[in-house]
Every structure is written in C-alpha cells, then in structure tokens.
Write an enzyme that holds these catalytic residues in place. Structure first.
Site, PDB file in Angstrom:
ATOM      1  N   LEU A  14     -19.720  25.767 -27.337  1.00 42.69           N
ATOM      2  CA  LEU A  14     -18.614  25.955 -28.226  1.00 42.69           C
ATOM      3  C   LEU A  14     -17.829  24.557 -28.268  1.00 42.69           C
ATOM      4  O   LEU A  14     -16.802  24.173 -27.695  1.00 42.69           O
ATOM      5  CB  LEU A  14     -17.471  27.050 -27.841  1.00 42.69           C
ATOM      6  CG  LEU A  14     -17.946  28.374 -27.986  1.00 42.69           C
ATOM      7  CD1 LEU A  14     -16.857  29.378 -27.634  1.00 42.69           C
ATOM      8  CD2 LEU A  14     -18.066  28.595 -29.743  1.00 42.69           C
ATOM      9  N   HIS A  15     -18.478  23.412 -28.786  1.00 46.40           N
ATOM     10  CA  HIS A  15     -18.132  22.321 -28.966  1.00 46.40           C
ATOM     11  C   HIS A  15     -18.341  21.814 -30.256  1.00 46.40           C
ATOM     12  O   HIS A  15     -19.066  22.225 -31.057  1.00 46.40           O
ATOM     13  CB  HIS A  15     -18.925  21.113 -27.965  1.00 46.40           C
ATOM     14  CG  HIS A  15     -18.731  21.553 -26.580  1.00 46.40           C
ATOM     15  ND1 HIS A  15     -17.542  21.227 -25.880  1.00 46.40           N
ATOM     16  CD2 HIS A  15     -19.452  22.269 -25.670  1.00 46.40           C
ATOM     17  CE1 HIS A  15     -17.483  21.796 -24.554  1.00 46.40           C
ATOM     18  NE2 HIS A  15     -18.786  22.286 -24.494  1.00 46.40           N
TER      19      HIS A  15
END
Length: 93
Positions: A14-15
């Site tokens: 989740l970047h």
C-alpha cells in the site's frame, strides 16, 4: 461493526499508486471505513494514514465499517486490495 480481512496483493504494497487508488475508492463510497494493521487503525480516506501502516505485499489488513452500506463498501475495498494494482498499470508487451 462489519469487518473483512484481506491480504494486500500489490507488488509495492500500500504505497504510492495502490494507496492512492485505495484512498480514492474509500472516499467515493460515502461510508467511513477504517483499515487496521496489528494494533494501528487509520481512516481509509487518509492517504498519510494508509501510507503510515507500511503494508507490504502479503500483509494481512483488516477493514472495518459500520452503518448503512458498510458491507458493500467493505466488499468493494476488499476486492480492490486483492488485486495487484501495480500490474493494472503495466504497459502492454
């Protein structure tokens, strides 16, 4: 309170782009959703919050929501996290 546990499928976790797509989807749903990793829980609508979780590929996160539309919102966000959002952008060979 409704909840779903899902494994983050995106190659970068989740970047960057996957986090942006997740946050944008959460904002469109109109239902307050929290995303939790371990003991840390943040609003799914918060880009900084989502990034601060440090969720990498293969990390198990829990989504939580309450109220009308909660189940549908969690279904939508669970399906999103279950896909490799990095691969969705890959150019055709």
């Amino acid at each position: 309170m409704a909840h779903r546990t899902v494994v983050v499928a995106s190659a970068s976790g989740l970047h960057a782009r996957p986090a942006k797509l997740f946050v944008q989807a959460a904002m469109r749903l109109g239902v307050p959703v929290k995303i939790r990793l371990g003991e840390k829980s943040v609003p799914a609508r918060s880009m900084l919050g989502v990034l601060s979780l440090g969720a990498v590929r293969g990390t198990e996160v829990t989504l939580e929501a309450d109220g009308p539309g909660a189940e549908e919102a969690l279904d939508t966000l669970t399906a999103l996290l279950s896909r490799d959002l990095d691969a969705d952008e890959a150019p055709d060979a």
